[in-house]
Design an enzyme around this catalytic site. Structure first.
Site, short mmCIF file in Angstrom:
data_model
loop_
_atom_site.label_atom_id
_atom_site.label_comp_id
_atom_site.label_asym_id
_atom_site.label_seq_id
_atom_site.Cartn_x
_atom_site.Cartn_y
_atom_site.Cartn_z
N ASP A 65 1.00 -1.48 -0.03
CA ASP A 65 -0.26 -0.19 0.09
C ASP A 65 0.33 1.01 -0.27
OD1 ASP A 65 -2.40 2.10 0.37
OD2 ASP A 65 -2.89 1.10 2.03
N SER A 115 -7.04 4.22 -1.93
CA SER A 115 -7.15 3.25 -1.52
C SER A 115 -8.42 1.65 -2.12
CB SER A 115 -6.71 2.95 -0.26
OG SER A 115 -4.81 3.21 0.00
N THR A 179 -8.70 -2.23 1.77
CA THR A 179 -7.89 -2.68 0.69
C THR A 179 -8.25 -4.14 1.28
OG1 THR A 179 -6.05 -1.49 0.13
CG2 THR A 179 -5.34 -4.06 -0.63
N GLU A 336 -1.76 -7.68 1.98
CA GLU A 336 -1.43 -6.01 2.00
C GLU A 336 -0.28 -6.18 2.93
OE1 GLU A 336 -3.76 -2.19 2.24
OE2 GLU A 336 -4.10 -3.85 3.63
N HIS A 345 1.80 8.27 5.62
CA HIS A 345 0.33 9.54 5.75
C HIS A 345 0.76 10.12 6.96
CE1 HIS A 345 -2.20 8.92 2.61
NE2 HIS A 345 -2.64 7.63 2.98
N HIS A 383 -1.05 2.36 -4.94
CA HIS A 383 -1.17 4.17 -5.25
C HIS A 383 0.77 4.27 -4.94
CE1 HIS A 383 -1.25 4.74 -0.88
NE2 HIS A 383 -2.46 4.50 -1.31
N HIS A 461 -1.63 10.93 -1.19
CA HIS A 461 -1.14 10.29 -2.52
C HIS A 461 -0.84 10.91 -3.25
CE1 HIS A 461 -4.69 6.86 -0.85
NE2 HIS A 461 -3.73 6.91 -0.09
#
Length: 542
Positions: A65, A115, A179, A336, A345, A383, A461
């Site tokens: 991710d 996401s 996800t 994931e 973030h 992403h 992102h």
């Protein structure tokens, strides 16, 4: 026959070991490389690659991710430097895969996606709208009324289960996060993880945790965090005495999951810490639910490894595969590495890099437990992030340190800067119109927040393309620049499920060897016949 199979296996093993040996031998100390030889050795290995057109019995999809190319590059260097190397020469296991493509990540309504959009594209094969999961782009954020059957999408996990195969997912985020949720849920708002935020929403729209328990009883493995969305707000969390669940309907969905599995006579286990996880025997367990944290799981560098702590992503992947592979028809597993994104973030670059390294270890373990003849393995990102690696550093410069040298393009404010930075984020602390002096700051700390250009509470992102690495059946179809939702269609085609269940290429399901050392080529036939001729002349026709 068994003797021939043994020779085949040994030859394949030898070829793989040879490749690794060549790569290791070619990577020497900085400044002593024979660049010509390195390139030629890589070319020789590339020429050995054979197309694998077998049917994929199994598929494992790894999603890092937020794992964009700057993250991969810097994490690769970080990994090497932790091994006392310069770092740049390091190669992740997934970077050895023979096929690489780029994925265009934009959503149906966003240039730069969230996401839920990207996961829906990867898992369900259609681009979706912002903040929606498992539904097509006729559904907009928060529009419960549009959650009608015709707007709900079928995931690759659903296709595998419908085909009589096993399925599951492993994540370091909450099980109800974007996800993992894309593999089983359908919702107009990814924030509806439990019903606490659905007070004014029509009852026909169910929260994500509810959907997992009531609508997806055939999912055999689900591990991650997020106990809070499965427990009522009157029940204490088993790990944190001051925290309670968040459900406002009074339901304990963990207990409900156990009741449903038990009612079907299934061998099932629910676990919430590492001690319980370690006690799970894959041979006697067919259904496993693991909720190891109140919210997201811990970063690997912070992880409590005691029996009261939580398993690593590699340990979860191994346990999942050992359970799922018992199904002779095959399995699908979503993995994931969520904490890469969570760290970015918060602008915690060092932790994002360690989480990337952890994901690669999980990939390595998965490859050990499967066979590339019948298992398609894909490693990609959903992403990227506005994360950059810049300067004109000397080879081997600490990837978490200050850029060195800086005299080629000296900063106009005279202040040093780190190699890794963010375009936006919380790392803005400019006083008196100048950046802080980082000379005596420990920028290698896991808690250090690199500087950013634009102040925002949480870094955002990035919108650039992300890589897709693949190996195994039909992996050659993942090359060039592709739309992100194309990946889901390749998985269906490779496994002969969904829209391709009855496709003509699925009729011959006998795996064919793809190891180059095992393939018959004209040169090898010629050599073999020559040797036979020499033998006959020497011993039979004197």
């Amino acid at each position: 026959m068994m003797r021939l199979l043994s020779i085949h296996d040994h030859l394949c093993q030898f070829n793989m070991v040879s490749l690794v040996a060549l790569l290791l031998l070619s990577i020497v100390h900085a400044g002593t490389e024979d660049w010509h030889t390195i390139a030629r050795d890589l070319l020789k290995e590339q020429l050995k690659i054979q197309t694998n057109t077998n049917k994929a019995k199994n598929i494992i999809l790894f999603i890092g991710d937020g794992m964009g190319i700057p993250t991969i590059t810097s994490a690769r260097i970080y990994k090497g430097q932790q091994m006392n190397k310069t770092g740049e020469e390091t190669v992740f296991k997934f970077e050895e895969f023979p096929n690489v493509a780029l994925s265009k990540t934009y959503g149906s309504d966003r240039q730069i996606p969230d996401s839920s959009q990207t996961a829906t594209a990867l898992m369900c094969g259609e681009k979706a709208n912002f903040y929606t999961i498992g539904v097509n782009d006729k559904v907009s954020q928060g529009d419960c009324a549009s959650e009608i059957p015709s707007n709900k999408l079928t995931s690759i996990l659903d296709h595998f289960i419908a085909d009589g195969r096993s399925g599951g997912f492993v994540t370091t985020s909450r099980l109800t996060h974007a996800t993992p949720g894309s593999s089983y849920a359908h919702t107009a708002n990814r924030a509806w993880e439990s019903n606490e935020k659905m007070k004014d929403i029509p009852e026909k729209c169910k929260d994500i945790a509810y959907q997992f328990v009531y609508d997806n009883t055939k999912i055999q493995v689900a591990m991650g965090g997020g106990r809070r969305h499965f427990l009522p707000n009157t029940t204490k969390d088993p790990e944190y005495s001051t925290k309670y669940g968040r459900r406002v309907d009074g339901q304990n969905l963990i207990t409900e999951w156990q009741h449903k599995q038990g009612a079907k006579g299934r061998n099932h286990r629910y676990v919430w810490n590492k001690g319980e996880f370690d006690s799970v025997d894959p041979q006697t367990t067919d259904y496993l639910l693991g909720l190891f944290e109140y919210s997201h799981m811990q970063y690997e560098v912070d992880r409590d490894t005691s029996s009261n702590g939580e398993p690593s992503i590699t340990e979860m992947v191994e346990k999942a595969i050992r359970i799922l592979k018992k199904n002779s028809n095959g399995f699908f597993l979503l993995v994931e590495g969520s904490n890469i994104d969570i760290a970015h973030h918060d602008s915690l670059a060092a932790k994002a890099l360690t989480e990337t390294v952890s994901l690669d270890k999980a990939v390595t373990k998965a490859l050990e437990l499967t066979n590339e003849e019948d298992t398609l393995v894909i490693v990609t990102a959903d992403h990227s992030h506005v994360f950059s690696m810049g300067g004109y550093n000397y080879r081997g410069n600490d990837i978490l340190g200050l850029a060195n040298p800086i005299d080629y393009e000296p900063p106009l404010d005279g202040m040093p800067y780190t190699t890794l930075n963010y375009a936006n984020g919380p790392g803005v602390n400019f006083t008196s119109g100048k950046r802080p002096n980082l000379t005596n700051v420990d920028t290698t700390s896991f808690d250090y927040i690199p500087q950013a250009a634009v102040p925002v509470e949480y870094e955002t992102h990035g919108g650039e393309d992300v890589p897709i690495y693949s190996k195994g059946p039909m992996s050659h179809l993942l090359n060039g620049v592709k739309e992100q939702h194309y990946v889901a269609h390749v998985m269906q085609y490779a496994a002969c499920v969904g829209d391709f269940k009855d496709d003509s290429h699925c009729k011959n399901t006998e795996p064919k060897p793809t190891c180059s050392a095992c393939l018959i080529t004209w040169d090898r036939v010629t050599l073999f016949l020559s040797l036979i001729g020499i033998y006959l002349k020497q011993f039979c026709f004197k």
